[in-house]
Design an enzyme around this catalytic site. Structure first.
Site, short mmCIF file in Angstrom:
data_model
loop_
_atom_site.label_atom_id
_atom_site.label_comp_id
_atom_site.label_asym_id
_atom_site.label_seq_id
_atom_site.Cartn_x
_atom_site.Cartn_y
_atom_site.Cartn_z
N THR A 20 0.03 49.28 -10.35
CA THR A 20 0.74 49.48 -9.10
C THR A 20 2.07 48.98 -8.96
OG1 THR A 20 0.62 48.42 -6.59
CG2 THR A 20 -0.53 47.04 -8.51
N ASP A 21 2.44 50.21 -8.16
CA ASP A 21 3.84 50.06 -7.17
C ASP A 21 4.53 48.42 -6.90
OD1 ASP A 21 2.76 50.58 -5.06
OD2 ASP A 21 4.82 51.80 -4.34
N GLU A 22 3.15 47.40 -6.50
CA GLU A 22 3.58 46.16 -6.03
C GLU A 22 4.42 45.49 -7.00
OE1 GLU A 22 0.71 45.29 -2.89
OE2 GLU A 22 -0.18 47.34 -2.61
N TYR A 59 -2.41 39.08 -4.76
CA TYR A 59 -2.60 40.15 -5.80
C TYR A 59 -2.02 40.92 -6.34
CZ TYR A 59 -2.85 46.00 -6.25
OH TYR A 59 -3.53 46.93 -6.73
N LYS A 85 -2.33 41.09 -10.61
CA LYS A 85 -1.57 43.12 -11.53
C LYS A 85 -0.32 42.86 -12.64
CE LYS A 85 -3.32 46.41 -10.79
NZ LYS A 85 -4.63 47.09 -11.47
P1 NAD Z 1 -10.92 49.37 -5.41
O1 NAD Z 1 -10.90 48.16 -4.96
O2 NAD Z 1 -11.75 50.57 -4.21
O3 NAD Z 1 -11.87 49.70 -6.62
C1 NAD Z 1 -12.32 48.93 -7.43
C2 NAD Z 1 -13.78 48.34 -8.30
O4 NAD Z 1 -13.81 47.47 -9.61
C3 NAD Z 1 -14.67 48.22 -7.69
O5 NAD Z 1 -15.99 49.57 -8.02
C4 NAD Z 1 -15.13 46.95 -7.96
O6 NAD Z 1 -17.33 47.01 -7.83
C5 NAD Z 1 -15.02 47.04 -8.98
N1 NAD Z 1 -14.82 45.53 -9.39
C6 NAD Z 1 -14.55 44.86 -8.91
N2 NAD Z 1 -14.17 43.59 -10.04
C7 NAD Z 1 -14.76 43.82 -11.14
C8 NAD Z 1 -15.32 43.57 -12.18
N3 NAD Z 1 -14.88 41.90 -12.20
N4 NAD Z 1 -16.09 43.42 -13.02
C9 NAD Z 1 -16.20 45.31 -13.23
N5 NAD Z 1 -16.07 46.37 -11.72
C10 NAD Z 1 -14.79 45.10 -11.49
O7 NAD Z 1 -9.88 50.09 -6.07
P2 NAD Z 1 -8.97 51.00 -5.83
O8 NAD Z 1 -8.37 51.51 -4.44
O9 NAD Z 1 -9.88 52.00 -6.62
O10 NAD Z 1 -8.19 51.51 -7.04
C11 NAD Z 1 -8.51 51.32 -8.69
C12 NAD Z 1 -6.80 50.47 -9.82
O11 NAD Z 1 -5.53 51.36 -8.92
C13 NAD Z 1 -6.91 49.49 -9.17
O12 NAD Z 1 -6.58 48.50 -10.34
C14 NAD Z 1 -5.76 48.90 -8.20
O13 NAD Z 1 -4.86 48.01 -8.56
C15 NAD Z 1 -5.12 50.01 -8.66
N6 NAD Z 1 -4.07 51.03 -7.92
C16 NAD Z 1 -4.54 51.23 -6.41
C17 NAD Z 1 -3.73 51.84 -5.50
C18 NAD Z 1 -4.19 52.50 -3.99
O14 NAD Z 1 -3.62 52.73 -3.56
N7 NAD Z 1 -5.78 52.23 -3.65
C19 NAD Z 1 -2.70 52.11 -5.74
C20 NAD Z 1 -2.22 51.29 -7.29
C21 NAD Z 1 -2.79 51.32 -8.44
#
Ligand code: NAD
Length: 359
Positions: free
Chosen positions: A138-140, A164, A168
């Site tokens: 993430t950009d965070e 968080y 990351k």
């Molecule tokens: P989300 O919270 O919607 O989904 C996370 C998924 O991971 C869920 O299906 C959950 O069941 C699964 N999960 C959580 N803990 C687990 C574990 N211990 N073992 C197996 N599965 C597990 O997240 P998202 O928004 O889809 O983000 C996906 C990735 O992208 C993350 O790594 C997040 O840091 C990164 N990201 C998200 C954003 C955003 O805007 N949503 C932006 C940049 C980066």
């Protein structure tokens, strides 16, 4: 033909990635490995038996032995790591699971990948010289940027401010260390805020849409002037696909949407779109009779400014020239278009978000 292991594939971005990949690469094997936490939804993915090369494993990424078994069984050559605890507010009230999943879980996957891809003896089918571990970050991790300063490039110093983003950041370092120390072929992407279909309704955009439909207050932190760069989720998925296909092992890539808006702007745009939708579609009045504000064209009156989040970053901004110049990637979806598609999806998929929110 590739064999992908997609961790967190039942979450927001992972689900969009899986649908995209199965459509673009129907001959590839895709195995989703997901613990189905509150954020994961099995129903967002193909039903059992409906796709010959899609498989679902319900397990925790911290279970290294299980990851190894699945990778061996499916001869995985590409691991795309989405699984994470991803909501900043939850990381403030309960950081432990963030450290467990985001740090220990990522390390568990790295250990499994090292074992299967680099150390597996020939008689057991290894090693796998052609492999890729893509880590979704993430950009965070770069922290809050002072107004006016240029966006963070891939070499910007880390300055995470929430549990968080700190978790990351730690996982990013582990991925880098496994590439440098053991020669694992890794890539990492730092992405800005995503939005789109299957977005869990605790995050700003789906929360605003569903609160308008449920006639609930729309909370906006502090003065609402925090700046975020919004990327439509399919553009993120396309960028990851590009990195998997053309990215250089050991490299990191920033992915941004070029749609920088304050939180207040975002909420007001959603309110206007929802007002228009209710004005144009009589069926919405029947399906959401409680949404009085939207019926009268006043969704904005649901907005409530609430106490700011502790440690809330004012501004994120990325320099995305590297992925543009080296891999030719540019996002395609403008914010207004992506927002309309997202609103249409939430209007058409009420059962999905009602199940996620238990309304
Ligand atoms: P989300 O919270 O919607 O989904 C996370 C998924 O991971 C869920 O299906 C959950 O069941 C699964 N999960 C959580 N803990 C687990 C574990 N211990 N073992 C197996 N599965 C597990 O997240 P998202 O928004 O889809 O983000 C996906 C990735 O992208 C993350 O790594 C997040 O840091 C990164 N990201 C998200 C954003 C955003 O805007 N949503 C932006 C940049 C980066």
């Amino acid at each position: 033909m590739a064999s992908l292991l997609v961790t967190g594939g039942a979450g927001f971005i992972g689900t969009n990635f899986v649908h995209y990949w199965l459509k673009q690469h129907p001959a590839d094997t895709v195995v989703v490995f997901d613990a189905l936490t509150y954020a994961g939804n099995r129903h967002s993915l193909p039903a059992p038996g409906t796709h010959p090369r899609f498989h679902f494993v319900h397990d925790n990424i911290c279970n290294t032995a299980s990851v190894i078994e699945v990778m061996q069984a499916h001869r995985t050559d590409t691991l795309v790591h989405f699984a994470a605890e991803s909501h900043v507010d939850r990381s403030i009230t309960g950081p432990d699971t963030f450290l467990e999943t985001n740090i220990i879980g990522t390390h568990s996957l790295l250990k499994a990948a090292r074992r299967v891809w680099l150390e597996m003896p020939k008689e057991q089918g290894g090693p796998f010289p052609e492999h890729r571990f893509h880590h979704v970050s993430t950009d965070e991790v770069f922290g809050s940027l002072t107004p006016g300063l240029p966006g963070s490039d891939e070499h910007a110093p880390y300055a995470p401010n929430s549990p968080y983003s700190a978790s990351k950041a730690a996982s990013d370092h582990l991925v880098r260390a496994y590439a440098r120390t053991y020669g694992l072929h890794t890539t990492t992407s730092h992405c800005s805020n995503n939005y789109g279909p299957y977005h869990y309704p605790e995050k700003l955009i789906p929360l605003t849409i569903t609160h308008i439909l449920n006639e609930q207050a729309i909370p906006v932190f502090g003065d609402g002037q925090h700046l975020r760069d919004w990327l439509y989720v399919t553009d993120h998925v396309r960028a990851i696909a590009r990195i998997l296909q053309q990215g250089t092992p050991g490299e990191t890539y920033n992915i941004g949407g070029h749609n920088v808006l304050t939180n207040t702007d975002v909420v007001h745009r959603i309110c206007s779109e929802m007002n228009h939708a209710f004005a144009a579609r009589p069926d919405l009045h029947q399906r959401f009779p409680q949404a009085r504000a939207a019926q009268r064209g006043q969704a904005q009156s649901l907005v409530r400014f609430v106490d700011d989040r502790p440690g809330h970053d004012r501004r994120y901004a990325l320099d995305t020239r590297k992925i543009q110049v080296e891999l030719g990637f540019v996002p395609q979806i403008a914010f207004d278009e992506g927002l309309r598609t997202t609103i249409d999806w939430f209007l058409a998929n009420q059962a999905w978000w009602r199940e996620m929110t238990n309304h």
